[in-house]
Design a protein around this motif. Structure first.
Motif, short mmCIF file in Angstrom:
data_model
loop_
_atom_site.label_atom_id
_atom_site.label_comp_id
_atom_site.label_asym_id
_atom_site.label_seq_id
_atom_site.Cartn_x
_atom_site.Cartn_y
_atom_site.Cartn_z
N THR A 1 2.06 -19.22 -0.10
CA THR A 1 1.35 -20.01 1.39
C THR A 1 0.09 -20.46 1.82
O THR A 1 -0.38 -21.31 2.07
CB THR A 1 1.36 -18.80 2.37
OG1 THR A 1 2.79 -17.92 2.19
CG2 THR A 1 1.42 -19.75 4.13
N GLY A 2 -0.43 -20.01 1.05
CA GLY A 2 -2.38 -19.56 0.89
C GLY A 2 -2.75 -21.72 0.12
O GLY A 2 -3.59 -22.14 0.88
N LEU A 3 -2.45 -21.32 -0.44
CA LEU A 3 -2.45 -22.54 -2.09
C LEU A 3 -1.83 -23.77 -1.34
O LEU A 3 -2.56 -25.14 -1.13
CB LEU A 3 -2.22 -22.37 -3.53
CG LEU A 3 -2.77 -21.78 -3.90
CD1 LEU A 3 -2.01 -20.76 -5.46
CD2 LEU A 3 -4.14 -21.39 -4.18
N ALA A 4 -0.82 -24.06 -1.06
CA ALA A 4 0.25 -25.18 0.50
C ALA A 4 -0.83 -25.28 1.33
O ALA A 4 -1.01 -26.44 1.60
CB ALA A 4 1.48 -24.95 0.25
N LEU A 5 -1.42 -23.90 1.87
CA LEU A 5 -1.52 -24.07 3.61
C LEU A 5 -3.26 -25.12 3.10
O LEU A 5 -3.44 -26.07 3.69
CB LEU A 5 -2.02 -23.20 4.21
CG LEU A 5 -2.54 -23.34 5.71
CD1 LEU A 5 -2.22 -24.08 6.12
CD2 LEU A 5 -2.87 -22.38 6.06
N ALA B 1 -2.67 -25.32 14.60
CA ALA B 1 -2.38 -25.14 12.27
C ALA B 1 -2.33 -23.52 12.30
O ALA B 1 -1.02 -23.16 11.19
CB ALA B 1 -4.10 -25.35 12.49
N ALA B 2 -2.25 -22.39 13.50
CA ALA B 2 -2.06 -20.78 13.21
C ALA B 2 -0.49 -21.26 13.07
O ALA B 2 0.23 -20.29 11.90
CB ALA B 2 -2.69 -20.35 13.82
N THR B 3 -0.11 -21.73 13.86
CA THR B 3 1.81 -21.65 14.53
C THR B 3 2.23 -22.28 13.24
O THR B 3 3.76 -22.07 12.12
CB THR B 3 1.88 -22.68 15.37
OG1 THR B 3 1.73 -22.00 16.70
CG2 THR B 3 3.45 -22.21 15.88
N TYR B 4 1.61 -23.12 12.72
CA TYR B 4 2.57 -24.18 11.17
C TYR B 4 2.29 -23.26 10.26
O TYR B 4 2.83 -22.87 9.26
CB TYR B 4 1.31 -25.51 10.92
CG TYR B 4 2.04 -26.36 10.12
CD1 TYR B 4 3.29 -26.29 9.73
CD2 TYR B 4 1.61 -25.62 8.44
CE1 TYR B 4 4.35 -27.19 8.50
CE2 TYR B 4 1.80 -26.38 7.67
CZ TYR B 4 3.27 -26.71 7.48
OH TYR B 4 3.61 -27.42 6.42
N ALA B 5 0.62 -22.59 9.76
CA ALA B 5 0.80 -21.04 8.89
C ALA B 5 1.98 -20.19 8.74
O ALA B 5 2.72 -20.36 8.13
CB ALA B 5 -1.11 -20.70 9.02
N LEU C 1 0.75 -11.43 11.67
CA LEU C 1 -0.03 -10.62 13.35
C LEU C 1 -1.47 -10.64 12.40
O LEU C 1 -2.61 -11.05 13.36
CB LEU C 1 0.19 -9.14 13.00
CG LEU C 1 1.48 -8.94 14.02
CD1 LEU C 1 1.43 -7.24 13.54
CD2 LEU C 1 1.57 -9.81 15.11
N PRO C 2 -2.69 -11.03 11.58
CA PRO C 2 -3.37 -11.16 11.08
C PRO C 2 -3.74 -12.94 10.93
O PRO C 2 -4.96 -12.94 11.40
CB PRO C 2 -3.72 -11.38 9.90
CG PRO C 2 -2.74 -9.81 9.42
CD PRO C 2 -1.49 -10.47 9.87
N ILE C 3 -2.72 -13.70 11.17
CA ILE C 3 -2.47 -14.93 10.88
C ILE C 3 -3.39 -15.50 12.56
O ILE C 3 -4.22 -15.72 12.65
CB ILE C 3 -1.58 -15.90 10.78
CG1 ILE C 3 -1.29 -15.76 9.59
CG2 ILE C 3 -1.96 -17.57 10.87
CD1 ILE C 3 -0.22 -15.98 7.80
#
Length: 214
Positions: free
Chosen positions: A20-24, A143-147, A195-197
């Motif tokens: 997730t992190g690399l793609a984002l 962006a957070a919702t998309y993440a 939750l942290p996102i």
């Protein structure tokens, strides 16, 4: 569920986070020049970019995953299942972030451009000091919702053998025939990751709002 089973599922957590992190990250970086190209005054560049964004968004994520893993990864380029998933989701993230950035840019009042022109701001200062901070503030919630959605979509990578949470949960479910219990745990882990996102996005939005208001 035994302790060993729980540990086996938890071992997929770093893979889910990394994917997730690399793609984002790829999407956040590549999405900005895509957004600029989609708003270019040069019609061929604008139309081509808008067409690419629409095309990528129209194809289901699982199809992109298969095209990259079984297409590129089987002959042209050597790609592991994990990196094929990063490329696929990074491509999708890039076009979606471009649209999120575009929405943030459109939300900026046109008077900001006029004021910058009157003050003789260079294009670099216009974007650095005025446009980008405001665009990011507007874009962060989306962006957070998309993440969060991207993190959930990363479960699709299990179809090509990426050993993330859903893949490991499915293996345990097939071995123990205790699907409800196993998938409940996997679902809970996805919630705990979300939750942290959400919290970080609220804090970042608050910080940027305070910075812009100064």
């Amino acid at each position: 569920m035994t302790f060993d089973t729980a540990l086996y599922i938890l071992a997929g957590l770093p893979t889910t986070i990394a994917l997730t992190g690399l793609a984002l990250l790829f999407g956040a970086i590549v999405g900005f020049p895509l957004m600029l190209a989609a708003q270019s005054t040069f019609a061929p560049v604008r139309l081509l970019t808008v067409g690419i964004i629409s095309f990528v968004r129209s194809v289901p994520p699982i199809l992109w995953l298969f095209l990259i893993f079984f297409g590129l990864g089987s002959g042209l380029i050597t790609l592991s299942a994990f990196w094929a998933a990063v490329v696929a989701f990074g491509l999708i993230a890039a076009v979606n972030m471009a649209e999120i950035y575009r929405g943030g840019m459109v939300a900026i009042h046109h008077g900001q451009y006029e004021a910058a022109t009157a003050l003789n701001f260079s294009t670099y200062r216009l974007y650095r000091d005025i446009l980008i901070p405001q665009m990011l503030r507007v874009s962060i919630p989306s962006a957070a919702t998309y993440a969060i959605g991207l993190m959930k979509d990363s479960a699709i990578a299990s179809t090509i053998g990426v050993a993330e949470l859903a893949f490991r949960g499915n293996q345990i479910s097939l071995q123990t025939y205790r699907g409800l219990e196993v998938y409940a745990v996997v679902g809970l882990l996805y919630i705990l990751l979300s939750l942290p996102i959400a919290a970080l996005s609220r804090e970042a939005e608050r910080h940027l709002r305070a910075k812009v208001s100064r």
